[in-house]
Scaffold this active site. Structure first.
Site, PDB file in Angstrom:
ATOM      1  N   THR A  86       0.865  -1.175   0.000  1.00 28.13           N
ATOM      2  CA  THR A  86       0.000   0.000   0.000  1.00 28.13           C
ATOM      3  C   THR A  86       0.905   1.229   0.000  1.00 28.13           C
ATOM      4  OG1 THR A  86      -1.624  -1.336   1.164  1.00 28.13           O
ATOM      5  CG2 THR A  86      -2.013   1.038   1.143  1.00 28.13           C
ATOM      6  N   HIS A  87       1.751   1.286  -1.015  1.00 33.07           N
ATOM      7  CA  HIS A  87       2.733   2.350  -1.137  1.00 33.07           C
ATOM      8  C   HIS A  87       2.593   3.015  -2.498  1.00 33.07           C
ATOM      9  CE1 HIS A  87       5.430  -0.319   1.707  1.00 33.07           C
ATOM     10  NE2 HIS A  87       4.342   0.126   2.302  1.00 33.07           N
TER      11      HIS A  87
END
Lengths: 594, 231
Positions: free
Chosen positions: A520-521
């Site tokens: 989740t970057h």
């Protein structure tokens, strides 16, 4: 029905995660009346995240109950402009949050800083390797803010989190056992490093014997009783193995609720409104400033909240979406390569290496924590000589033990079928005898990877969905392949290893796939810089086109680091807040000349 | 509405069909749940699923998928929020797209399963085949492309869904009605939801042999199944 206009506030903050709550804390204490609009619900570690109910892999890790509901907001996705983008109908590759604390409640707690050279990436590479070295198809650029400028802010956030680790560079003194490649730290971590299980220990031993520099992953899983500078009390991590994708009911993983919200919620200048979905930011008639935000309240009615200053603190992707639907900044156009909003979207380049031990090594993989790992940074950033490698960037190589949750954790050796007796046997025989190694690589921007608005599909509020166009650049495929092979060498050199399997998600011939979880970057889309032609905000996080709008989060990253983003983006947040408090708010104006 | 019928009878027919007849442990997971109607499935659907999921997870010295309660689990999932499309964006138009673009079926999972199984049964009854025939059938389904004959069900999505549900049903906490008697957790050695390892994590190479404990403290069979909350 016309929206109800509410009384004006000094500062309107969109999103109640790490950056939004921190902005509220700092600005409320600086005398500014702050209102946060949070699209999700109230929740709290004590009442919402306690075990054993929280330790439900199905509900939280598989069905994503702490994350954004895609029936309300999602995006469309395609690998390239020639393809039709289709809706991300389910979460998969990344898991943005919703609700108090945002994704900050279900992070792993890996707490990094950018390298000094990362922040001046173009300048650094051109100085070291020559002006032609960076491939032409990469829109790599400097951040416009340096490590020395960010260091006090990185340091402060580490104190907020009660970070656990061991400094590898203390005021310029190199210290073995820490990250000897990191920039100088003004002080050591506030808490000692985590205990390590056998798999990580064997990895560290192998790396060290090869002349590399292993150290414990810097962690926001706290290792002893601790009180942060805001007065929040944290407890030691229990290594429960329910960290990433879960909230922490032990008060042991630093999160925005216990570390920030609890310490500001009673302040007279603080207000937060839950289930309040911002639909659009409104601009003044001359377009020079924003006047406030239109939002849908929990009663289903529309409100207009006027404000002198607006902070955009949503997740990276939704910040960009809100800019596009509000007409803030100039949208990026890949055909002309002009415009800035949506430009330089990047991700994270992940490869995994599995080491399978003989039965004498008993790993107990369920004894884990989000940031429990041993890592080498020898192949990250420009910590190694790129002269003959044909790529820029790099990644860390970490052996982690972050969970043994049995639906998600099923390591099997190379050549194992996907089902049947042989698969079943491999699952049970390797579950407790596996080392989980990841190559967590940087992601470079290209003119063809970008964010804009979808022409077909809409969200639950009738707005066009964000459209993501992304595939791995050739540079990153080469980088990932190179660093993965270094990781394989370390794995093969580990004691008691019977076999090694490696998987490069960015391998040549495979497209970026939005289904399997990666990180989740998501980064970029509203990047920071010193040139309004290539950045949406100036080096203080202030929009070039609308000086009373300040932008926070990983959407600011000009290209993605080889590190997890929370530390780097919080360093930027405190930097921006420092300049808001000390420079902008006393005299509102553009802080840099366009 | 699901028909009232006995799970023992349905699974008994499967056993006669071959897969369970050669299985290791005697009896099966459904004996204790006899005479309870399915929440969602019809008996034909349950029978078809039982045949398929036992190819994915056959019996050896550990239970098969059906013995672990996987059909029960799938039934419960299809009857509740997940099956009905919670957290699934279903706005039209639909287009199959590329595999990299993920789930693009024009319906939620419960409908996908219903249509997929109906289309599969229309092609022939896999439950009538012996174990080797079922394995060949599943292998062929995994390699198929496009839609299942005469349906709008993308076979790849359908297959992925079946495989995921089977895996979940074997390893999810028993509150979801699979992982019967901790069949999945016992097999790999996962101790469950009551997790506190501060004094163990750095004691290397020591087996941790506490028996599994689920969220509901081992209270099974499932007298109090918890509905998976919506949104």
């Amino acid at each position: 029905m016309a929206p109800t206009t509410l009384p004006r506030t000094d500062v309107l903050i969109i999103g109640g995660g790490w950056t939004g709550l921190t902005a509220a804390y700092e600005l409320a204490h600086a005398g500014q009346r702050c209102v946060i609009l949070e699209r999700g619900e109230h929740r709290h570690d004590a009442t919402s995240f306690a075990g054993p109910e929280e330790h439900d892999e199905m509900k939280y890790a598989i069905r994503h109950h702490h994350m954004v509901d895609v029936t309300k907001e999602t995006l469309t996705f395609r690998n390239d402009r020639g393809q039709q983008a289709l809706p991300m109908r389910r979460l998969g590759s990344f898991l943005p949050g919703s609700g108090l604390g945002g994704a900050g409640i279900h992070w792993n707690g890996q707490l990094w800083r950018a390298l000094p050279s990362d922040l001046e990436m173009r300048t650094h590479y051109e100085n070291r390797y020559g002006s032609q070295f960076i491939p032409e198809d990469l829109s790599v650029q400097d951040w416009g803010v340096t490590y020395d400028e960010l260091e006090p802010h990185y340091d402060f956030f580490e104190q907020i989190c009660g970070a656990a680790g061991y400094a590898g560079n203390l005021q310029g003194e190199r210290r073995d056992g820490g990250n000897v490649f990191e920039g100088p730290r003004s002080q050591d971590y506030p808490n000692p490093a985590m205990k390590q299980p056998i798999s990580n220990t064997l990895f560290g031993r192998s790396a060290e014997s090869m002349g590399l520099h292993p150290f414990p992953i810097p962690s926001a899983n706290v290792t002893r009783e601790y009180e942060n500078p805001y007065g929040a009390k944290l407890h030691p991590c229990t290594y429960c193995g329910f960290c990433e994708r879960f909230g922490c009911g032990y008060f042991a993983k630093a999160d925005p609720i216990i570390c920030v919200y609890d310490r500001v919620k009673e302040h007279e200048n603080f207000e937060i409104r839950f289930e309040s979905q911002v639909l659009r930011i409104e601009k003044s008639e001359d377009g020079q400033t924003a006047t406030g935000a239109l939002y849908l309240g929990p009663d289903g009615r529309e409100y207009f909240q006027p404000a002198d200053t607006i902070c955009m603190n949503a997740y990276a992707l939704w910040n960009v979406h809100l800019m596009l639907v509000s007409g803030l900044g100039k949208p990026y156009d890949p055909k002309t390569r002009t415009g800035v909003v949506g430009r330089n979207y990047a991700y994270q380049t992940i490869a995994s290496v599995d080491a399978f031990f003989d039965d004498s090594v008993i790993t107990n993989p369920f004894m884990g924590a989000g940031a429990l790992g041993v890592v080498v940074d020898d192949y990250n950033g420009d910590n190694f000589d790129h002269s003959d490698l044909g790529f820029v960037g790099g990644g860390y190589i970490a052996c982690k033990q972050y969970h043994g949750r049995p639906i998600g954790y099923q390591p099997v050796p190379e050549g194992t079928p996907r089902w049947g007796l042989e698969w079943k046997r491999a699952v049970r025989e390797n579950y407790g005898h596996h080392g989980d190694i990841v190559v967590h690589g940087s992601s470079m921007p290209t003119p063809e990877n970008y964010l804009d608005l979808d022409p077909t599909w809409t969200d639950a509020f009738g707005r066009p969905l964000l459209r993501m166009t992304f595939n791995f650049p050739d540079n990153d495929r080469r980088m990932s392949d190179y660093v993965m092979h270094r990781a394989v060498e370390i794995a093969e050199n580990m004691e008691h290893v019977r076999s090694v399997k490696s998987t490069n998600l960015a391998a040549v011939g495979s497209n970026y796939n939005i289904v399997p979880y990666q990180t989740t970057h998501n980064t970029g889309g509203a990047v920071i810089g010193t040139d309004p032609a290539t950045s949406a905000v100036n080096r203080y996080g202030q929009m070039w086109d609308h000086h009373n709008v300040f932008v926070f989060g990983a959407c600011l990253f000009p290209q993605n680091l080889g590190y997890n983003p929370t530390g780097p983006l919080m360093g930027l947040a405190y930097w921006t807040l420092h300049h808001m408090k000390n420079d902008y708010l006393p005299n509102p104006r553009p802080l840099m000349d366009a | 509405m699901p028909a009232e019928y006995s799970r023992r009878a349905v699974l008994g027919q499967i056993a006669l069909g071959g897969a369970l007849a050669t299985a290791g442990p005697a009896g099966h997971a459904f004996a204790a749940l006899d005479d309870r109607p399915w929440f969602f499935l019809t008996d034909n659907e349950a029978r078809w699923l039982a045949a398929i999921v036992d190819v994915f997870i056959p019996a050896d010295e550990y239970p098969s998928a059906t013995q672990a309660g996987v059909v029960d689990y799938i039934d419960f999932q299809m009857a509740t929020h997940y099956g009905k499309g919670a957290r699934l964006y279903l706005q039209e138009p639909f287009s199959q797209g590329a595999p990299e673009q993920g789930y693009q079926a024009p319906c939620p999972p419960a409908e996908l399963l219903r249509r997929g199984i109906a289309a599969a049964l229309a092609e022939g009854d896999v439950t009538a085949q012996d174990a080797a025939g079922r394995e060949r059938y599943v292998q062929a389904m995994s390699e198929a492309q496009g839609n299942i004959d005469d349906s709008d069900v993308p076979v790849g999505t359908f297959f992925t869904e079946l495989l995921s549900l089977t895996n979940e049903g074997c390893f999810a906490d028993p509150i979801y009605m699979g992982n019967n008697a901790y069949a999945g957790w016992e097999m790999v050695g996962f101790p469950g939801a009551h997790a506190y390892y501060l004094s163990f994590v750095d004691k290397h190479n020591r087996p941790f042999d506490k028996p599994p404990m689920g969220i509901a403290h081992g209270e099974y069979p499932h007298t109090f199944p918890r509905i998976v909350g919506g949104s």
